[in-house]
Design an enzyme around this catalytic site. Structure first.
Site, PDB file in Angstrom:
ATOM      1  N   GLN A 184       0.836  -1.190   0.000  1.00 38.50           N
ATOM      2  CA  GLN A 184       0.000   0.000   0.000  1.00 38.50           C
ATOM      3  C   GLN A 184       0.879   1.251   0.000  1.00 38.50           C
ATOM      4  OE1 GLN A 184      -3.772   1.116   2.630  1.00 38.50           O
ATOM      5  NE2 GLN A 184      -1.909   1.563   3.771  1.00 38.50           N
ATOM      6  N   HIS A 300       6.046 -11.239  -1.286  1.00 32.26           N
ATOM      7  CA  HIS A 300       5.634  -9.981  -0.663  1.00 32.26           C
ATOM      8  C   HIS A 300       6.318  -9.901   0.696  1.00 32.26           C
ATOM      9  CE1 HIS A 300       2.740  -6.692  -1.171  1.00 32.26           C
ATOM     10  NE2 HIS A 300       2.606  -6.698   0.154  1.00 32.26           N
TER      11      HIS A 300
END
Length: 320
Positions: A184, A300
């Protein structure tokens, strides 16, 4: 996951799907930036006792989009400066104490480092929007049937305002400010670089909120699935089409052509939260000086070599 699940690297490198911008895309963002400007620049700095020599720490509270109270952490190197500035954005619902320590670490590297806490997700940052639709779990579908109401409209503008706060500080050299974040935070890095002329460099690790159309179809884990759950519970093709139209305004792939500063992106080929094809979709639409680092065996997660490359990029650009 031992093998890449997305497109092969040779295809990713040239993967450039058509933009999904609405005809009023730029007009929408210009109007949104004008609305942000109607809220005067206002912030308070409160010293914070942090156990480290060579750095001064402050809690920051500022007025974000539509007057929302947004919190952040500012770490300054010792001395008068002015110092190069580094705006930091955190991952989805993830800005724990460790990221405060990271902010301090950037100050120890010589940067005036400012970490923004996203509205509703962390700290005292308040989400003052009353949503007329969307799921109650998470933030991905809040206000999703209207671009004016969608959650990330406020977050993107908070990110721009945070840059303005950082640039206004006497201890900061306004001509040497960068933006950085992962997931994000990587999306906010690209959005802020697209919507503000303050950053001279952007470093985005595996940016989120990119190429929604594909992310919804292929992502096996992570918060994109909040969108799938919203569509599953509603079961109405018209609602899905309307929601995807809203998402197109916030897709960093669509914002990418507005980025003018030097930009670096990283991605792991086994990333199941921000699929590589979605990241390349945004990267390949960048028209600025750019580079991308690809890590075959990483997902990730923290990637040590990527962090070193980010350090070198920021050193070259902000502390030549």
């Amino acid at each position: 996951m031992a093998q890449p699940y997305d497109l092969p690297l040779s295809e990713l490198e040239k993967y450039k799907p058509p933009l999904t911008r609405q005809p009023d895309f730029d007009a929408f963002w210009d109007r949104t930036l004008r609305e942000l400007a109607e809220t005067p620049l206002s912030y308070e700095l409160t010293p914070h006792d942090y156990p480290a020599r060579g750095v001064r720490m402050f809690k920051v509270v500022y007025s974000g989009f539509r007057g929302a109270t947004i919190q952040g952490w500012l770490a300054l190197p010792e001395g008068e400066g002015p110092f190069p500035g580094l705006m930091l954005y955190h991952g989805y619902n993830w800005a724990m104490e460790g990221q405060i320590h990271d902010t301090v670490n950037w100050a120890l590297h010589g940067y005036a480092a400012f970490l923004m806490l996203c509205r509703g997700q962390q700290g005292e940052s308040a989400d003052n929007t009353v949503y007329s639709h969307g799921a109650q779990a998470g933030w991905m579908s809040k206000g999703i049937l209207s671009e004016d109401e969608y959650y990330y409209r406020g977050v993107y503008m908070d990110a721009v305002r945070a840059l303005e706060v950082l640039a206004s500080l006497d201890q900061v050299d306004r001509t040497r400010i960068g933006v950085s974040g992962g997931s994000q935070g990587g999306a906010l890095t690209l959005a802020a670089a697209a919507l503000s002329d303050i950053p001279v460099v952007a470093a985005a690790d595996y940016p989120y909120l990119a190429h929604f159309e594909r992310a919804i179809d292929i992502t096996p884990s992570g918060p994109y699935l909040e969108l799938n759950e919203f569509f599953r519970r509603n079961g109405d093709p018209e609602i899905e089409a309307r929601a995807k139209r809203t998402l197109s305004y916030f897709d960093v792939m669509n914002l990418a052509p507005r980025v003018k500063c030097r930009t670096w992106v990283s991605i792991g080929l086994v990333d199941t939260i921000t699929p590589p094809s979605t990241v390349f979709a945004a990267y390949n639409h960048l028209n600025c000086e750019k580079s991308i680092s690809v890590f075959r065996y990483f997902g990730h997660e923290y990637i040590p070599r990527a962090h070193e490359q980010r350090l070198r990029l920021l050193l070259e650009t902000l502390q030549p």
